[in-house]
Write a protein that holds these residues in place. Structure first.
Motif, PDB file in Angstrom:
ATOM      1  N   GLN A 204       0.835  -1.203   0.000  1.00 35.27           N
ATOM      2  CA  GLN A 204       0.000   0.000   0.000  1.00 35.27           C
ATOM      3  C   GLN A 204       0.867   1.249   0.000  1.00 35.27           C
ATOM      4  O   GLN A 204       1.972   1.252   0.514  1.00 35.27           O
ATOM      5  CB  GLN A 204      -0.888   0.008   1.237  1.00 35.27           C
ATOM      6  CG  GLN A 204      -1.897   1.124   1.326  1.00 35.27           C
ATOM      7  CD  GLN A 204      -2.919   1.125   0.201  1.00 35.27           C
ATOM      8  OE1 GLN A 204      -2.610   1.582  -0.895  1.00 35.27           O
ATOM      9  NE2 GLN A 204      -4.101   0.626   0.455  1.00 35.27           N
ATOM     10  N   SER A 205       0.331   2.300  -0.587  1.00 33.31           N
ATOM     11  CA  SER A 205       0.957   3.616  -0.581  1.00 33.31           C
ATOM     12  C   SER A 205      -0.053   4.576   0.031  1.00 33.31           C
ATOM     13  O   SER A 205      -1.251   4.443  -0.189  1.00 33.31           O
ATOM     14  CB  SER A 205       1.292   4.025  -2.010  1.00 33.31           C
ATOM     15  OG  SER A 205       2.032   5.209  -2.026  1.00 33.31           O
ATOM     16  N   MET A 206       0.435   5.525   0.813  1.00 40.20           N
ATOM     17  CA  MET A 206      -0.459   6.427   1.530  1.00 40.20           C
ATOM     18  C   MET A 206      -0.399   7.844   0.987  1.00 40.20           C
ATOM     19  O   MET A 206       0.678   8.351   0.665  1.00 40.20           O
ATOM     20  CB  MET A 206      -0.098   6.450   3.012  1.00 40.20           C
ATOM     21  CG  MET A 206      -0.122   5.108   3.670  1.00 40.20           C
ATOM     22  SD  MET A 206      -1.709   4.338   3.448  1.00 40.20           S
ATOM     23  CE  MET A 206      -1.526   2.896   4.427  1.00 40.20           C
ATOM     24  N   GLY A 207      -1.556   8.501   0.911  1.00 37.16           N
ATOM     25  CA  GLY A 207      -1.626   9.897   0.498  1.00 37.16           C
ATOM     26  C   GLY A 207      -1.484  10.066  -0.997  1.00 37.16           C
ATOM     27  O   GLY A 207      -0.919   9.223  -1.680  1.00 37.16           O
ATOM     28  N   GLU A 208      -2.002  11.169  -1.500  1.00 34.84           N
ATOM     29  CA  GLU A 208      -1.946  11.433  -2.934  1.00 34.84           C
ATOM     30  C   GLU A 208      -0.522  11.532  -3.467  1.00 34.84           C
ATOM     31  O   GLU A 208      -0.241  11.134  -4.586  1.00 34.84           O
ATOM     32  CB  GLU A 208      -2.711  12.712  -3.265  1.00 34.84           C
ATOM     33  CG  GLU A 208      -4.194  12.515  -3.305  1.00 34.84           C
ATOM     34  CD  GLU A 208      -4.915  13.748  -3.799  1.00 34.84           C
ATOM     35  OE1 GLU A 208      -4.405  14.405  -4.724  1.00 34.84           O
ATOM     36  OE2 GLU A 208      -5.980  14.055  -3.244  1.00 34.84           O
ATOM     37  N   ALA A 209       0.397  12.067  -2.681  1.00 34.14           N
ATOM     38  CA  ALA A 209       1.776  12.234  -3.142  1.00 34.14           C
ATOM     39  C   ALA A 209       2.551  10.919  -3.129  1.00 34.14           C
ATOM     40  O   ALA A 209       3.575  10.795  -3.793  1.00 34.14           O
ATOM     41  CB  ALA A 209       2.498  13.269  -2.287  1.00 34.14           C
ATOM     42  N   GLU A 210       2.088   9.927  -2.391  1.00 38.93           N
ATOM     43  CA  GLU A 210       2.712   8.605  -2.322  1.00 38.93           C
ATOM     44  C   GLU A 210       4.213   8.678  -2.052  1.00 38.93           C
ATOM     45  O   GLU A 210       5.009   8.042  -2.727  1.00 38.93           O
ATOM     46  CB  GLU A 210       2.444   7.817  -3.606  1.00 38.93           C
ATOM     47  CG  GLU A 210       0.977   7.564  -3.867  1.00 38.93           C
ATOM     48  CD  GLU A 210       0.723   6.634  -5.031  1.00 38.93           C
ATOM     49  OE1 GLU A 210       1.319   5.549  -5.047  1.00 38.93           O
ATOM     50  OE2 GLU A 210      -0.055   6.999  -5.915  1.00 38.93           O
ATOM     51  N   GLU A 211       4.607   9.459  -1.039  1.00 35.14           N
ATOM     52  CA  GLU A 211       6.029   9.600  -0.730  1.00 35.14           C
ATOM     53  C   GLU A 211       6.632   8.320  -0.159  1.00 35.14           C
ATOM     54  O   GLU A 211       7.820   8.069  -0.287  1.00 35.14           O
ATOM     55  CB  GLU A 211       6.276  10.713   0.297  1.00 35.14           C
ATOM     56  CG  GLU A 211       5.876  12.085  -0.134  1.00 35.14           C
ATOM     57  CD  GLU A 211       4.454  12.417   0.292  1.00 35.14           C
ATOM     58  OE1 GLU A 211       3.867  11.695   1.116  1.00 35.14           O
ATOM     59  OE2 GLU A 211       3.925  13.404  -0.224  1.00 35.14           O
ATOM     60  N   THR A 212       5.827   7.531   0.501  1.00 36.34           N
ATOM     61  CA  THR A 212       6.326   6.319   1.131  1.00 36.34           C
ATOM     62  C   THR A 212       5.311   5.204   0.954  1.00 36.34           C
ATOM     63  O   THR A 212       4.161   5.451   0.607  1.00 36.34           O
ATOM     64  CB  THR A 212       6.617   6.577   2.625  1.00 36.34           C
ATOM     65  OG1 THR A 212       7.320   5.469   3.172  1.00 36.34           O
ATOM     66  CG2 THR A 212       5.343   6.807   3.406  1.00 36.34           C
ATOM     67  N   ALA A 213       5.748   3.993   1.173  1.00 36.73           N
ATOM     68  CA  ALA A 213       4.879   2.853   0.946  1.00 36.73           C
ATOM     69  C   ALA A 213       5.072   1.809   2.033  1.00 36.73           C
ATOM     70  O   ALA A 213       6.089   1.781   2.725  1.00 36.73           O
ATOM     71  CB  ALA A 213       5.180   2.244  -0.412  1.00 36.73           C
ATOM     72  N   TRP A 214       4.085   0.950   2.165  1.00 30.95           N
ATOM     73  CA  TRP A 214       4.140  -0.186   3.083  1.00 30.95           C
ATOM     74  C   TRP A 214       4.455  -1.437   2.273  1.00 30.95           C
ATOM     75  O   TRP A 214       3.866  -1.680   1.216  1.00 30.95           O
ATOM     76  CB  TRP A 214       2.800  -0.363   3.792  1.00 30.95           C
ATOM     77  CG  TRP A 214       2.505   0.710   4.788  1.00 30.95           C
ATOM     78  CD1 TRP A 214       1.771   1.847   4.587  1.00 30.95           C
ATOM     79  CD2 TRP A 214       2.928   0.756   6.151  1.00 30.95           C
ATOM     80  NE1 TRP A 214       1.713   2.590   5.738  1.00 30.95           N
ATOM     81  CE2 TRP A 214       2.410   1.933   6.720  1.00 30.95           C
ATOM     82  CE3 TRP A 214       3.688  -0.094   6.949  1.00 30.95           C
ATOM     83  CZ2 TRP A 214       2.643   2.287   8.041  1.00 30.95           C
ATOM     84  CZ3 TRP A 214       3.906   0.251   8.262  1.00 30.95           C
ATOM     85  CH2 TRP A 214       3.384   1.433   8.805  1.00 30.95           C
TER      86      TRP A 214
END
Length: 124
Positions: free
Chosen positions: A50-60
């Motif tokens: 998963q990636s969080m937030g619209e900017a997708e700076e970081t991922a799980w």
């Protein structure tokens, strides 16, 4: 040919439930994940969850060993600095092997390889 690793694992219920509760997830959560690294890598496996937030700076990511042990949920930034380009590497920062834009995912199963089947835990 630069193939991706063939290792797959079922996402543990606790990991799935944790990520499902985190706000701003950008993708539908999978019940199983394949290793995203280059085939024949020497270190543990890593698969995108998963990636969080619209900017997708970081991922799980889910990390697991090929031999034993429980998979581990880790949060890491992407390898790319600008992930909007066509050749951006969408693997975790510091990954071994080639970048994701240089890898091919084999769509057919090799002999003896089985897709994992999700079986939900019994309700309590």
């Amino acid at each position: 040919m630069n193939l991706r690793c063939h290792s797959m694992i079922t996402v543990p219920d606790g990991v799935y439930e944790f990520l499902a509760a985190v706000p701003d997830g950008q993708y539908q959560l999978p019940r199983w994940v394949a290793c995203d690294l280059q085939e024949d890598h020497r270190e543990g496996h890593v698969g995108f969850l998963q990636s969080m937030g619209e900017a997708e700076e970081t991922a799980w990511w889910l990390a697991w060993s090929g031999t034993a042990g429980e998979p581990t949920l880790i949060q890491l930034p992407y390898c790319c600095e600008d992930c909007s380009t066509a050749d951006a590497c969408l693997l975790p920062d510091g990954h071994p092997g080639r970048h994701s834009s240089q890898l091919i995912t084999a769509l057919d199963l090799t002999p003896g390889m089985r897709l994992p089947v999700y079986e939900p835990s019994p309700s309590r």
